[in-house]
Design a protein around this motif. Sequence first.
Motif, PDB file in Angstrom:
ATOM      1  N   MET A   1      25.447  41.445  31.440  1.00  0.00           N
ATOM      2  CA  MET A   1      26.280  41.572  32.651  1.00  0.00           C
ATOM      3  C   MET A   1      27.225  40.384  32.784  1.00  0.00           C
ATOM      4  O   MET A   1      27.480  39.905  33.887  1.00  0.00           O
ATOM      5  CB  MET A   1      25.387  41.628  33.889  1.00  0.00           C
ATOM      6  N   GLU A   2      27.751  39.911  31.661  1.00  0.00           N
ATOM      7  CA  GLU A   2      28.620  38.730  31.704  1.00  0.00           C
ATOM      8  C   GLU A   2      29.828  38.975  32.611  1.00  0.00           C
ATOM      9  O   GLU A   2      30.370  40.087  32.642  1.00  0.00           O
ATOM     10  CB  GLU A   2      29.129  38.367  30.295  1.00  0.00           C
ATOM     11  N   GLY A   3      30.227  37.929  33.335  1.00  0.00           N
ATOM     12  CA  GLY A   3      31.440  37.997  34.150  1.00  0.00           C
ATOM     13  C   GLY A   3      31.270  38.678  35.497  1.00  0.00           C
ATOM     14  O   GLY A   3      32.249  38.941  36.197  1.00  0.00           O
ATOM     15  N   GLU A   4      30.054  38.977  35.891  1.00  0.00           N
ATOM     16  CA  GLU A   4      29.843  39.680  37.172  1.00  0.00           C
ATOM     17  C   GLU A   4      29.380  38.725  38.273  1.00  0.00           C
ATOM     18  O   GLU A   4      28.911  39.168  39.313  1.00  0.00           O
ATOM     19  CB  GLU A   4      28.790  40.792  37.008  1.00  0.00           C
ATOM     20  N   GLU A   5      29.513  37.422  38.027  1.00  0.00           N
ATOM     21  CA  GLU A   5      28.931  36.424  38.941  1.00  0.00           C
ATOM     22  C   GLU A   5      29.379  36.559  40.390  1.00  0.00           C
ATOM     23  O   GLU A   5      28.598  36.339  41.306  1.00  0.00           O
ATOM     24  CB  GLU A   5      29.279  34.993  38.471  1.00  0.00           C
ATOM     25  N   GLU A   6      30.656  36.878  40.583  1.00  0.00           N
ATOM     26  CA  GLU A   6      31.208  36.816  41.949  1.00  0.00           C
ATOM     27  C   GLU A   6      31.019  38.106  42.740  1.00  0.00           C
ATOM     28  O   GLU A   6      31.380  38.169  43.914  1.00  0.00           O
ATOM     29  CB  GLU A   6      32.704  36.463  41.886  1.00  0.00           C
ATOM     30  N   LYS A   7      30.480  39.122  42.106  1.00  0.00           N
ATOM     31  CA  LYS A   7      30.334  40.404  42.825  1.00  0.00           C
ATOM     32  C   LYS A   7      29.255  40.320  43.891  1.00  0.00           C
ATOM     33  O   LYS A   7      28.274  39.578  43.750  1.00  0.00           O
ATOM     34  CB  LYS A   7      29.977  41.513  41.832  1.00  0.00           C
ATOM     35  N   MET A   8      29.430  41.113  44.939  1.00  0.00           N
ATOM     36  CA  MET A   8      28.411  41.217  45.979  1.00  0.00           C
ATOM     37  C   MET A   8      27.490  42.401  45.638  1.00  0.00           C
ATOM     38  O   MET A   8      27.934  43.370  45.007  1.00  0.00           O
ATOM     39  CB  MET A   8      29.052  41.453  47.355  1.00  0.00           C
ATOM     40  N   PRO A   9      26.230  42.346  46.070  1.00  0.00           N
ATOM     41  CA  PRO A   9      25.296  43.428  45.731  1.00  0.00           C
ATOM     42  C   PRO A   9      25.797  44.829  46.094  1.00  0.00           C
ATOM     43  O   PRO A   9      25.537  45.786  45.380  1.00  0.00           O
ATOM     44  CB  PRO A   9      24.039  43.069  46.529  1.00  0.00           C
ATOM     45  N   GLU A  10      26.536  44.938  47.203  1.00  0.00           N
ATOM     46  CA  GLU A  10      26.976  46.267  47.652  1.00  0.00           C
ATOM     47  C   GLU A  10      27.930  46.923  46.652  1.00  0.00           C
ATOM     48  O   GLU A  10      28.073  48.150  46.643  1.00  0.00           O
ATOM     49  CB  GLU A  10      27.632  46.178  49.030  1.00  0.00           C
TER      50      GLU A  10
END
Lengths: 269, 264
Positions: free
Chosen positions: A150-159
Amino acid sequence: MIEAPPSPNVLTQPHLVSDNSSPMIAVRSLRKKIGQQEILRGVDLKISSGETLAIIGRSGGGKSVLLKHMVGLMEPDGGKIWIQGQNIIGMNERQLGAIRQKVGILFQGGALFDSMTVEDNIAFPLREAGERDPKILRSKVAEMLEVMEMEGEEEKMPESLSGGMKKRVGLARAIIRRPLCVLYDEPTAGLDPVVADSINRLIRRLQQRFGMTSVVVTHDMKSAFDVADRIAYLHEGQIYFTGTANQLQQSTDPLIQDFLLGRSDGRGD
Amino acid sequence: MVRFFNALGAPLLSFIQYLGELVMLATDTFRSIFTHKLRWKLFLNQVVEVGLLSQLVVIITGAFTGAVFSAQTFFQFNKLGMGSAVGAVVSVSLCRELAPVLTALMVAGRVGAAMSAEIGTMKVTEQIDALRALAVYPVDYLVVPRALAMMISMPLLVAECIAVGIAAGYLVAIFMLDINGTYYMANMVRWTRSRDIIMGLSKAFCFGILIVFISCQKGLTTHEGAVGVGRATTEAVVNASLAVLICNFFLTMMFNIIYPAGYQ
């Protein structure tokens, strides 16, 4: 109070596979009633270090309840649970803290903190353990996201994450402090077969890479066969069968056959 | 008669159990405050949430309460030729009763509801179980920052409400009711004592504690999904408001022994 773990011969039921190694988790005569319903009626189970055990059984049969007992999230009405030889029954929440650092859990819905980003969710256990260096935190989160693909998904919110991604992030959070054992509550429930297969591969990979003991609660038989060294069948609040996937498939027991073939003939209704 | 006591038994027992849970939560929280590390970031976030974001509500409440109380007092006192005593009555009433109670009711509605809903949602979505599974004690993480923020913010909010109420009362008295400003101020300063302010701020502290524990307890014991969250939020606001009003009476009686009203 610390009590000695049960010796292998304490678990007397013949279907329980025993070995001589010290068990990671041992459960004896575990009973739990919720409302008027008796969910667990004397569960006996032993999980060795490094093995992957799948607990299968019908929906609502008490699999998740059993799993939550193993990390002290629920209090039983009777019975004992040992984690690495330490009886956790009767411990208060603060005493359980030390046990919970050894045992991670992946919740069915991920149970991500919805006010935090993916990065903050995964870094949460490290921050709570006192790690403040942003560089270390970032690199450990990046490493976990790489393991989870899941590289590069750090800034996403759970929703904004899909069901499968939520489970991966939940898993990353559960294992970032390298627990000795990971409990998976229905890791493939609600996922399409391709994503479910990727989660199964992930569970296997984690076991191979980090040598973690895994307990997988599922009613997805493909998942159980894919990941488990041993399978335990929970039926009417008790462990009805334990054995390898082969032993399970070759079993002629009608109850097991009905479950494996997904046959409903009104039995048990 | 037996049937009456039987019928009374279950609700009474559940009420006693509820009080017990509140006391246990409070005990746990205070023990944690003194024995465990404070999460400063969470605490400051809560200070913003409870204190800073309640400004508008408290200012409007204080201003219009002071204004209307000033006008009503004048309408009655003026008949007796005591118009200039309005300032003292407004000030003492705001300090001792109106500002603490009305601010507490507004905060219970705004902040208590939010606390209960937030913690309740975390409970039903297994986020609280996740905290526990990650070896984080929910009381340390969720209740302690909120309780400390409330204990600090409530007295400040009440002080603000008193100040705004007095200012609004003064403006109404001077510009709309034609009361002599000098007499108004002189009487107000003469009759408003530091004990009135201490009483108001002490009440604010107590109300803050009531609101935070009632709201957090409701959140932590939420069940049955979205319906449960809604129910917990409503019950938190209602219970906190009732607790404020009931405790206010007992606090008033108690503080009146310590700081008798009108005593020179």
